[in-house]
Write a protein that holds these residues in place. Structure first.
Motif, PDB file in Angstrom:
ATOM      1  N   LEU A 495     -18.667 -16.240  41.880  1.00 59.36           N
ATOM      2  CA  LEU A 495     -18.654 -16.754  40.513  1.00 59.36           C
ATOM      3  C   LEU A 495     -17.258 -17.223  40.124  1.00 59.36           C
ATOM      4  N   VAL A 496     -16.263 -16.385  40.363  1.00 63.41           N
ATOM      5  CA  VAL A 496     -14.901 -16.742  39.973  1.00 63.41           C
ATOM      6  C   VAL A 496     -14.401 -17.944  40.769  1.00 63.41           C
ATOM      7  N   LEU A 497     -14.639 -17.955  42.059  1.00 66.36           N
ATOM      8  CA  LEU A 497     -14.197 -19.090  42.866  1.00 66.36           C
ATOM      9  C   LEU A 497     -14.830 -20.390  42.392  1.00 66.36           C
ATOM     10  N   LEU A 498     -16.093 -20.340  42.024  1.00 67.59           N
ATOM     11  CA  LEU A 498     -16.761 -21.556  41.573  1.00 67.59           C
ATOM     12  C   LEU A 498     -16.203 -22.016  40.230  1.00 67.59           C
ATOM     13  N   VAL A 499     -16.007 -21.096  39.302  1.00 72.57           N
ATOM     14  CA  VAL A 499     -15.437 -21.474  38.001  1.00 72.57           C
ATOM     15  C   VAL A 499     -14.027 -22.039  38.185  1.00 72.57           C
ATOM     16  N   GLN A 500     -13.223 -21.391  39.023  1.00 67.03           N
ATOM     17  CA  GLN A 500     -11.881 -21.916  39.276  1.00 67.03           C
ATOM     18  C   GLN A 500     -11.955 -23.322  39.879  1.00 67.03           C
ATOM     19  N   ALA A 501     -12.855 -23.511  40.828  1.00 67.84           N
ATOM     20  CA  ALA A 501     -13.001 -24.830  41.448  1.00 67.84           C
ATOM     21  C   ALA A 501     -13.399 -25.878  40.419  1.00 67.84           C
ATOM     22  N   VAL A 502     -14.312 -25.521  39.525  1.00 66.02           N
ATOM     23  CA  VAL A 502     -14.751 -26.451  38.487  1.00 66.02           C
ATOM     24  C   VAL A 502     -13.589 -26.803  37.553  1.00 66.02           C
ATOM     25  N   LEU A 503     -12.838 -25.809  37.130  1.00 63.40           N
ATOM     26  CA  LEU A 503     -11.713 -26.068  36.231  1.00 63.40           C
ATOM     27  C   LEU A 503     -10.678 -26.970  36.889  1.00 63.40           C
ATOM     28  N   LEU A 504     -10.398 -26.731  38.154  1.00 67.01           N
ATOM     29  CA  LEU A 504      -9.429 -27.572  38.856  1.00 67.01           C
ATOM     30  C   LEU A 504      -9.988 -28.978  39.072  1.00 67.01           C
ATOM     31  N   ARG A 505     -11.267 -29.098  39.392  1.00 67.68           N
ATOM     32  CA  ARG A 505     -11.872 -30.416  39.559  1.00 67.68           C
ATOM     33  C   ARG A 505     -11.798 -31.206  38.252  1.00 67.68           C
ATOM     34  N   GLN A 506     -12.014 -30.530  37.152  1.00 66.85           N
ATOM     35  CA  GLN A 506     -12.003 -31.207  35.862  1.00 66.85           C
ATOM     36  C   GLN A 506     -10.595 -31.576  35.395  1.00 66.85           C
ATOM     37  N   ALA A 511      -5.382 -33.799  44.550  1.00 67.76           N
ATOM     38  CA  ALA A 511      -4.880 -33.080  45.724  1.00 67.76           C
ATOM     39  C   ALA A 511      -5.057 -31.576  45.569  1.00 67.76           C
ATOM     40  N   VAL A 512      -4.851 -31.073  44.358  1.00 67.72           N
ATOM     41  CA  VAL A 512      -4.994 -29.641  44.101  1.00 67.72           C
ATOM     42  C   VAL A 512      -6.459 -29.234  44.153  1.00 67.72           C
ATOM     43  N   ALA A 513      -7.306 -29.974  43.435  1.00 76.67           N
ATOM     44  CA  ALA A 513      -8.727 -29.624  43.392  1.00 76.67           C
ATOM     45  C   ALA A 513      -9.366 -29.725  44.772  1.00 76.67           C
ATOM     46  N   ASP A 514      -9.089 -30.803  45.481  1.00 73.02           N
ATOM     47  CA  ASP A 514      -9.675 -30.969  46.807  1.00 73.02           C
ATOM     48  C   ASP A 514      -9.281 -29.833  47.738  1.00 73.02           C
ATOM     49  N   ALA A 515      -7.997 -29.472  47.730  1.00 76.06           N
ATOM     50  CA  ALA A 515      -7.511 -28.418  48.620  1.00 76.06           C
ATOM     51  C   ALA A 515      -8.129 -27.075  48.265  1.00 76.06           C
ATOM     52  N   PHE A 516      -8.257 -26.781  46.979  1.00 78.97           N
ATOM     53  CA  PHE A 516      -8.858 -25.513  46.576  1.00 78.97           C
ATOM     54  C   PHE A 516     -10.322 -25.451  47.004  1.00 78.97           C
ATOM     55  N   ILE A 517     -11.051 -26.517  46.760  1.00 76.48           N
ATOM     56  CA  ILE A 517     -12.490 -26.508  47.053  1.00 76.48           C
ATOM     57  C   ILE A 517     -12.751 -26.400  48.549  1.00 76.48           C
TER      58      ILE A 517
END
Length: 550
Positions: A495-506, A511-517
């Motif tokens: 859950l936390v990883l997905l929310v973090q990924a969504v926040l970074l994608r948004q 470069a940051v969002a892609d690397a995190f996901i």
């Protein structure tokens, strides 16, 4: 004869003065995004003040010279006083001046919790022990302001910006601190195992006086002017009691400090074992509602656990990147070597994701409680974030220390103190299993809010293949955990990883969002070792974004 055996070279000087706000792009962007743009100038000033090099010396002194229990005065009278180094009081004075103990309650406004969270996150990079009494006091205010008679007496003290370290009756003081007394040695997180008893002086009931007999294994900040204490009332139900340090007649309440805890970290802060020997207390809230009342308080403290861990994570990343940019090995600067870049970038990703999540949670405390999504952020996502961010910080700070090598392992460097501090947020206010069970309970009991959270995730994940796979996997995992609570930690993690990924994608650069996901959700996910990033990650861009102070 020249007995000089070596020159000092290839060493990294300590960071000088810098602005903790201006050099943290993720923090600044989050403040603007989550509704606290009006606080930008004040946070800039706080960032400059909290980035002063002399504050690091105060932090060091407060942790070298630990609090000392003074049980008796020279005449033999019982005083149960705790003496602190002046550096502790200097740090606490700054906290009060900045309002981290009360600001959103003193001046309610849109974005007030976000502004306070941003400042608290910067304060936590300086010194962590002082955060404990700050958080306890902050979290007590929404509880205590519902008690009209008591609130009329203590409101000016709780909302004061004047830190008053004197051990004196409240009537003689400018400000106050409030702590908590919940856990007992036979129960720990199982609060229903408590044995402390409260007996009414007269009729009993809300706002009425009681005498309390019992003990607490961990009493937070025993120097506080009052504590909220959990005890069984005359019916046998667990209720909440306000226990002042001094009584209205100017005598000390019968709260006897047995000893201060010899803790791994958080050493600047005092935690105590105490006995209540017919101590005087006032019933707070309805009888038998002690645990729900104090769990409401814990919601705020858990947010601060996430903020405090995010602060340690950020401070560790700054230290690691600064060191790597200033030290050479094998013919090149550390920061220019590909494997070190992978480690630093991975740590920077963890830090930015934690910061984005923490500020989004703080925003939920500013927004309409009747919104199912905001309720889910507060009730469901906060315990999950506490579990995940606090645990990841322990590993991350250790990895930051490894960047410095032996230089980071010695006590002269603040990283040694940070590493000792890191576990406390994972333990305080409920360890990992308690958070996981709380999360599963919230999914079960607050299904409307839970569905709102999942609907939001589904909508923002739509169109992104990796995120869509992750939301489908999360929903399946939640269904499985409803039958098997052993899956609780897995639900929190995903859950936390997905929310973090969504926040970074948004909100973060691509470069940051892609690397995190790709590293956290993709098929090439790196697991639990920092620096195992897949190919194609723009490590240099991520590091440059993380720290621009050199």
């Amino acid at each position: 004869m020249n007995w000089t055996t070596h020159g000092v070279c290839n060493v990294v000087e300590a960071l000088g003065n810098f602005n903790r706000y201006d050099t943290d792009l993720a923090l600044r962007e989050g403040v603007m995004r989550e509704g606290a743009a009006w606080a930008d100038e004040a946070l800039h000033e706080m960032g400059a003040a909290l980035g002063r090099a002399d504050l690091q010396e105060q932090a060091r002194l407060a942790n070298v010279h630990n609090p000392v229990l003074r049980s008796f005065d020279p005449q033999g009278r019982r005083v149960d006083s705790v003496d602190f180094h002046p550096a502790w009081h200097g740090l606490m004075r700054g906290i009060f001046q900045r309002g981290f103990h009360c600001a959103p309650w003193e001046r309610p406004s849109p974005g007030a919790h976000v502004a306070r969270a941003a400042g608290y996150l910067m304060q936590g990079q300086v010194e962590a022990g002082t955060l404990c009494p700050t958080t306890m006091t902050f979290a007590s205010i929404p509880i205590l302001r519902r008690e009209q008679a008591l609130w009329s007496q203590i409101e000016p003290h709780l909302l004061s910006r004047e830190y008053d370290s004197r051990d004196a009756p409240l009537s003689a003081k400018m400000g106050m601190l409030v702590g908590m007394g919940l856990t007992e040695k036979q129960g720990g997180s199982d609060l229903r195992a408590n044995t402390t008893r409260a007996t009414p002086v007269a009729a009993g009931g809300r706002g009425e006086p009681y005498t309390i007999v019992g003990h607490k294994w961990f009493l937070s900040a025993p120097q506080s002017d009052a504590h909220l204490v959990l005890a069984h009332d005359e019916t046998g139900a667990l209720s909440c009691f306000y226990v002042a340090r001094w009584l209205p007649d100017g005598t000390r309440n019968a709260v006897r400090v047995q000893r201060l805890k010899d803790k791994l970290g958080n050493r600047s802060n005092a935690s105590a074992e105490v006995e209540f020997q017919d101590a005087s207390g006032t019933l707070i809230g309805e009888p038998g509602r002690g645990i729900p009342i104090l769990m409401e308080m814990a919601t705020y403290t858990r947010l601060d656990n996430v903020l405090g861990s995010s602060a340690l994570l950020r401070a560790g990343v700054v230290a690691a990147v600064h060191h790597a940019r200033g030290r050479a090995a094998f013919g090149h600067m550390l920061a220019e070597q590909p494997l070190m870049q992978a480690v630093l970038a991975d740590l920077a990703l963890e830090s930015e994701a934690a910061t984005a999540l923490a500020l989004r949670l703080a925003a939920a405390f500013d927004r309409d409680e009747s919104s199912p999504l905001e309720a889910a952020m507060r009730r469901i996502l906060t315990p999950a974030a506490k579990l995940w961010v606090c645990k990841r910080t322990i590993e991350a700070v250790a990895e930051c220390m490894e960047v410095l090598g032996g230089n980071g392992y010695v006590e002269e460097h603040a990283l040694a103190r940070m590493l000792r501090e890191a576990p406390v947020n994972s333990i305080w206010e409920g360890s990992g299993n308690v958070m996981a069970l709380d999360l599963l309970r919230a999914f079960r009991r607050e299904s409307h809010s839970a569905q709102a959270l999942l609907d939001w995730l589904a909508s923002v994940c739509s169109g992104d293949a990796a995120l869509s796979r992750a939301i489908a996997a999360l929903e399946a995992l939640i269904a499985e955990a409803a039958r098997d609570p052993r899956m609780g930690r897995s639900v929190a993690q995903e859950l936390v990883l997905l929310v973090q990924a969504v926040l970074l994608r948004q909100h973060a650069p691509q470069a940051v969002a892609d690397a995190f996901i790709v590293s956290r959700l993709g098929c090439a996910r790196s697991g639990r070792i920092y620096g195992a990033l897949p190919q194609g990650v723009d490590a240099r861009a991520i590091i440059e974004r993380a720290w621009s102070g050199d």
